[in-house]
Structures are given as structure tokens and as C-alpha cells.
Motif scaffolding. Sequence first.
Motif, short mmCIF file in Angstrom:
data_model
loop_
_atom_site.label_atom_id
_atom_site.label_comp_id
_atom_site.label_asym_id
_atom_site.label_seq_id
_atom_site.Cartn_x
_atom_site.Cartn_y
_atom_site.Cartn_z
N LYS A 75 -35.88 -14.66 22.18
CA LYS A 75 -35.62 -14.48 20.75
C LYS A 75 -34.17 -14.07 20.52
O LYS A 75 -33.53 -14.53 19.57
N THR A 76 -33.64 -13.22 21.39
CA THR A 76 -32.26 -12.74 21.22
C THR A 76 -31.27 -13.88 21.38
O THR A 76 -30.42 -14.10 20.53
N PHE A 77 -31.36 -14.64 22.49
CA PHE A 77 -30.35 -15.68 22.68
C PHE A 77 -30.57 -16.87 21.75
O PHE A 77 -29.63 -17.56 21.40
N SER A 78 -31.80 -17.10 21.31
CA SER A 78 -32.06 -18.24 20.41
C SER A 78 -31.57 -17.98 19.00
O SER A 78 -31.29 -18.92 18.27
N ASN A 79 -31.48 -16.73 18.61
CA ASN A 79 -31.13 -16.40 17.23
C ASN A 79 -29.76 -15.72 17.11
O ASN A 79 -29.48 -15.09 16.10
N GLN A 80 -28.93 -15.84 18.13
CA GLN A 80 -27.59 -15.26 18.11
C GLN A 80 -26.57 -16.36 18.35
O GLN A 80 -26.85 -17.34 19.04
N PRO A 81 -25.38 -16.19 17.80
CA PRO A 81 -24.32 -17.16 18.12
C PRO A 81 -23.92 -17.03 19.60
O PRO A 81 -24.00 -15.95 20.18
N TYR A 85 -23.27 -13.69 23.16
CA TYR A 85 -24.13 -13.57 24.33
C TYR A 85 -23.70 -12.49 25.33
O TYR A 85 -24.54 -11.73 25.77
N PRO A 86 -22.43 -12.42 25.70
CA PRO A 86 -22.06 -11.41 26.69
C PRO A 86 -22.43 -9.97 26.27
O PRO A 86 -22.81 -9.17 27.10
N GLU A 87 -22.34 -9.67 24.98
CA GLU A 87 -22.68 -8.32 24.53
C GLU A 87 -24.18 -8.15 24.31
O GLU A 87 -24.77 -7.15 24.74
N THR A 88 -24.81 -9.10 23.64
CA THR A 88 -26.22 -8.93 23.26
C THR A 88 -27.18 -9.11 24.42
O THR A 88 -28.25 -8.53 24.43
N LEU A 89 -26.81 -9.92 25.41
CA LEU A 89 -27.72 -10.18 26.52
C LEU A 89 -27.45 -9.33 27.74
O LEU A 89 -28.17 -9.42 28.73
N LYS A 90 -26.42 -8.49 27.67
CA LYS A 90 -26.10 -7.63 28.80
C LYS A 90 -27.27 -6.70 29.08
O LYS A 90 -27.82 -6.08 28.18
N GLY A 91 -27.68 -6.62 30.33
CA GLY A 91 -28.82 -5.81 30.72
C GLY A 91 -30.14 -6.56 30.65
O GLY A 91 -31.12 -6.16 31.26
N MET A 92 -30.18 -7.67 29.90
CA MET A 92 -31.39 -8.48 29.82
C MET A 92 -31.38 -9.60 30.86
O MET A 92 -32.44 -10.07 31.26
N ALA A 93 -30.17 -10.04 31.23
CA ALA A 93 -30.03 -11.16 32.16
C ALA A 93 -28.82 -10.93 33.04
O ALA A 93 -27.92 -10.16 32.70
N THR A 94 -28.79 -11.64 34.16
CA THR A 94 -27.65 -11.56 35.05
C THR A 94 -26.46 -12.30 34.43
O THR A 94 -26.63 -13.12 33.52
#
Length: 174
Positions: A75-81, A85-94
Motif C-alpha cells: 500500500k505504501t509504495f503503490s500510493n506514493q510517488p 520511496y527511499p524515505e517512506t520504504l526505509k525499514g520496510m524493505a532492503t
Amino acid sequence: MKNSRLMILAILLLAGILITQLNQIPNLNKQLVQAKATLKKVKTSQKQSQTIVSSPQSQQSSVSASTNQVTNFVKTFSNQPTSSYPETLKGMATEKVINELTQTFAPSVTFSDKSHYDVPILAIKNAWGSDLEYLVIAKSDVQSVAYTITYDTDEKQVTDMSRLTLKGSFDNEK
């Protein structure tokens, strides 16, 4: 005289048996050590099997928590520009996954015009072990996108993902 010869013969026979038995003690000790090592390995293996079989609740709660993390990730990466990604997905993915998402896996809809994506289908492909494998379908009004995602329960991060092509009822791209 006959009795003394019989006694001497019996004593020699018993002495021979005793010497033979004493010579076998080191060999028997080696066999005992090997048997104890094998028993220890079998007990460890049995204990691990019993843990997995006897505690499906702990495995189920681990899978449930991981499923929630993967759903939030999609949901996070699908609904974000892509730029966030580097800021919003940090800690969720490598970092590898974040880089691949930024460069290749982002949905083909232009982000400024993109609708909200939901995750109606999230199926577990492999639920045993520290790496859980998921099949995820993210759906918007315009398109549906399918991914296979590997989630490491030890690191609590998405460690691998790939985009799949959809055919059939989910393929609603115009």
C-alpha cells in the motif's frame, strides 16, 4: 592330580576370556561415544520438529504479523510517488528492493494521475521458514498489478520482489 589339571585349565580358560573382554573395552567406549553423539543429534532434530509441529500458533502469529507488514509495504509504495520511496520504504524493505522499485517495478500509470491502490489479494506461497513468500495483487480503478514478494521474518523486511504479468479477470488495463 586330575582335579588340579582341571582347575588349572579352567583358570587359564577364564583368564583368556577376561583378557579378551579387557581388550574390547576401548572399542566399546568408542562405540558408546558415537552412540551418544548420534542420540544427541536425533534429540535435537526431534526437538526442532516438535517445536514446529507443537507450536503452530507462534508460526501463525509470525505469519500474520508478516502479512500485515507486506500489505502495508505494498500500500505504501503503490500510493506514493517514486521520489519518496527511499524515505517512506526505509525499514520496510532492503535497499536493493527500494532501488528496483524506483527503477523498474513502479506501476505504469503516471503517478500524478494515479488512483488509490488497494490490496484485495495477498496469498502466502510459502509459510514455513524465515523467508515467507507472498503473491500480492494491488488494484486500482485503472489497473491491477501482481507481485511476488519475499519477506524475511528475522530481518522484518522485504528482501526480494518481482512483478508478474496478469491474465484473465485481473487484467483490466485499457
